[in-house]
Design an enzyme around this catalytic site. Structure first.
Site, PDB file in Angstrom:
ATOM      1  N   CYS B  33     -26.521  54.184  31.024  1.00 44.18           N
ATOM      2  CA  CYS B  33     -25.894  53.050  30.349  1.00 44.18           C
ATOM      3  C   CYS B  33     -24.990  53.560  29.306  1.00 44.18           C
ATOM      4  CB  CYS B  33     -26.999  52.196  29.436  1.00 44.18           C
ATOM      5  SG  CYS B  33     -28.137  51.468  30.590  1.00 44.18           S
ATOM      6  N   ASP B  35     -25.469  55.525  26.484  1.00 39.77           N
ATOM      7  CA  ASP B  35     -25.878  55.844  25.219  1.00 39.77           C
ATOM      8  C   ASP B  35     -27.200  56.478  25.054  1.00 39.77           C
ATOM      9  OD1 ASP B  35     -24.191  54.079  23.640  1.00 39.77           O
ATOM     10  OD2 ASP B  35     -25.127  52.257  24.862  1.00 39.77           O
ATOM     11  N   CYS B  59     -20.728  56.010  22.334  1.00 41.35           N
ATOM     12  CA  CYS B  59     -19.335  55.235  22.228  1.00 41.35           C
ATOM     13  C   CYS B  59     -19.345  55.514  20.469  1.00 41.35           C
ATOM     14  CB  CYS B  59     -19.188  53.915  22.326  1.00 41.35           C
ATOM     15  SG  CYS B  59     -20.267  53.086  21.459  1.00 41.35           S
ATOM     16  N   CYS B 103     -25.848  49.149  19.897  1.00 40.78           N
ATOM     17  CA  CYS B 103     -26.117  50.330  19.136  1.00 40.78           C
ATOM     18  C   CYS B 103     -26.723  50.414  18.015  1.00 40.78           C
ATOM     19  CB  CYS B 103     -24.622  50.945  18.713  1.00 40.78           C
ATOM     20  SG  CYS B 103     -23.717  51.132  20.414  1.00 40.78           S
TER      21      CYS B 103
END
Lengths: 390, 141
Positions: B33, B35, B59, B103
């Site tokens: 994914c 992350d 990111c 996140c």
């Protein structure tokens, strides 16, 4: 140092384009459809632009239609062709790596039952196999649409060969040449295509102007109805300045293609070699059959968006096909189609160069990317003992 | 797209690295994914988190949320650290774009996973305290 290395996203407006546009943004504001002399100047500008664009694409004037964008040209070609053939078939053949302007259009049509789509796979370099197209065409195939050059990995398809297959079977062929026009030689006739989309801002023209080449005799239904502009295919008062700017930019790009390609290739070559030296980095797309200005890489154990942000800090504009840029958790459909696993596809970086980029800038980019990859890896839990740890 | 605070934490991330012989480590996310966050903690007297470090693959928002999460829990007691929600992370960063909210959730989960690991290492069942053992699949989506 500031480096614009995202020409595939959009390109700086050429001086010649701006000069060609200015009169139509100022004193020559007439509507090309009116009959007084102020309007005739605007009409002449539109028609002379049509002639220039036709000349640059190996077409005749009556085969060029102006639109508002490359996306609109793609929509007009696809939806217009299917509507014009309603009743005879709704099967479409395309590739797995098309731009969203094509893919999402087809997906929307599929959803409402207006199209049945076959997505041709590509090899590890992003190439469509002509035999796969031959096998995919059916008696009810109404359209084939395959891009000339890919926006993410720069791979160039053998369109002349693919176009010939479709023509042999009597199926109209559309190609999205948005990323290719003005960058590699294009000749609509030699490419055996029936429709070809271009967008002005990808070759130094203004945003908001596009064109569709439509071969004589090929039928399309309009998407936009109104005053019957563009021979009834695209109503709406012409974007005169945009059209004039698009023609001037394309003319300039085609006239100076050899020297501009040499400059672009020099910058891209330095970057390709430099980034190729980074461990666990690989070039995506085909090593030779690619647009001269696009340098696309994946770096293992690094996430793409964070690389783009880090480069921005160093004054470099670049882009990534990473999921994070699109807001989904899925990485680029193009990188998945060439067979990269998800975790590696997340680490994509696209640098796209233009004629104003210098070798000095290219060397700066190599250093900045090398540093960005190293610093990302240093904080990556997927990087251990100088190698990826998945 | 990002606030100045996010960019500050992205460009100058706090507490990057890994604690040697940590008292607890939590890793959440999935490379598929895009992350992954790994937070390691050192716990001192009075169950105070005396040191914390992170490593993140992800990111800009993933880096910034992990960085600020380490700041938010450093020097806090474990029970205070468990009160750091993803909302608190977003507020401390002065906002995140809607598509990046996950996140902040990962950052909260990474902290909880590290604390759960701390209890597990001490032979204490973390579930009644943390709410989970920090090892289930839901942290690895």
């Amino acid at each position: 140092m500031k480096v614009y290395a995202d020409h595939a996203a959009t390109s700086p407006l050429r001086r010649e384009a701006l000069d060609a546009m200015m009169p139509y943004l100022t004193e020559r504001y007439g509507n090309p459809s009116s009959i007084y002399s102020l309007a005739s100047a605007a009409r002449r500008a539109v028609e002379s632009a049509r002639a220039d664009i036709a000349g640059a694409l190996g077409a005749s004037e009556s085969e060029i239609y102006f639109t508002g964008s490359g996306t609109e040209s793609d929509n007009l070609a696809i939806r217009g062709a299917l509507e014009a053939r309603a009743g005879t078939g709704r099967h479409v053949v395309t590739s797995a790596i098309e731009h969203h302007a094509v893919l999402h259009t087809l997906q929307a049509l599929e959803k409402r039952g207006a199209a049945e789509v076959s997505y041709l796979p590509v090899d590890e370099y992003g190439l469509v196999a002509p035999d796969a197209l031959r096998d995919a065409i059916r008696p009810d195939t109404a359209l084939v649409t395959i891009m000339t050059a890919n926006n993410e990995i720069g791979v160039i398809q053998p369109i002349d060969e693919l176009g010939a297959i479709a023509r042999e079977r009597g199926v109209p062929f559309h190609t999205d040449a948005v990323q290719a026009a003005g960058h590699i030689p294009l000749d609509a006739r030699a490419m055996n295509v029936d429709m070809l989309s271009v967008s002005a801002h990808k070759f130094g023209g203004p945003k908001g102007a596009g064109a569709l080449y439509l071969r004589k005799g090929v039928r399309l239904a309009p998407l936009i109805y109104g005053g019957g502009h563009e021979r009834g295919l695209r109503s709406g008062t012409e974007n005169v300045a945009g059209i004039a700017g698009m023609a001037a930019a394309l003319k300039q790009a085609v006239t100076h293609m050899a020297e501009e390609t040499a400059r672009v290739s020099e910058a891209a070559g330095i970057v390709k070699a430099g980034l190729g030296a980074i461990p666990f980095a690989r070039l995506t797309g085909h090593p030779e059959k690619r647009l001269p200005g696009i340098v696309s890489f994946v770096f293992e154990a690094v996430e793409g968006e964070s690389m783009v942000l880090a480069l921005d800090f160093g004054g470099i504009c670049a882009s990534s096909g990473s999921a994070c840029s699109s807001g989904s958790l899925e990485p680029s459909h193009v990188l998945l189609a060439v067979g990269l696993p998800h975790e590696i596809a997340h680490g994509s970086l696209r640098l796209s160069f233009g004629p104003e980029n210098t070798p000095e800038q290219a060397r700066y980019v190599v250093q900045a990317v090398t540093d960005a990859v190293a610093s990302r890896r240093e904080m990556s839990p997927l990087w251990r003992d100088n190698k990826p740890a998945y | 797209m990002y606030t100045d605070k996010v960019m500050d934490h992205f460009n100058n991330p706090r507490n990057v690295g890994e604690i040697e012989n940590p008292d607890g480590v939590g890793q959440v996310g999935n490379p598929k994914c895009g992350d992954i966050m790994r937070i390691s903690i050192r716990v001192g007297g009075g169950e105070t988190i005396t040191d914390v470090k992170f490593k993140t693959f992800g990111c800009g928002a993933a880096v910034a949320t992990s960085s600020i999460a380490t700041e938010l829990i450093k020097g806090k007691t474990i029970s205070d650290a468990l009160g750091v929600t993803n909302r608190a992370v977003v507020e401390a960063l002065e906002g995140l774009p809607p598509v990046k909210m996950h996140c902040s959730v990962l950052a909260e989960e990474a902290v909880k996973a590290a604390i759960a690991d701390y209890y597990t290492r001490k032979g204490i069942d973390p579930v009644p305290i943390v709410g989970c053992d920090g090892k289930c699949e839901s942290c690895r989506v």
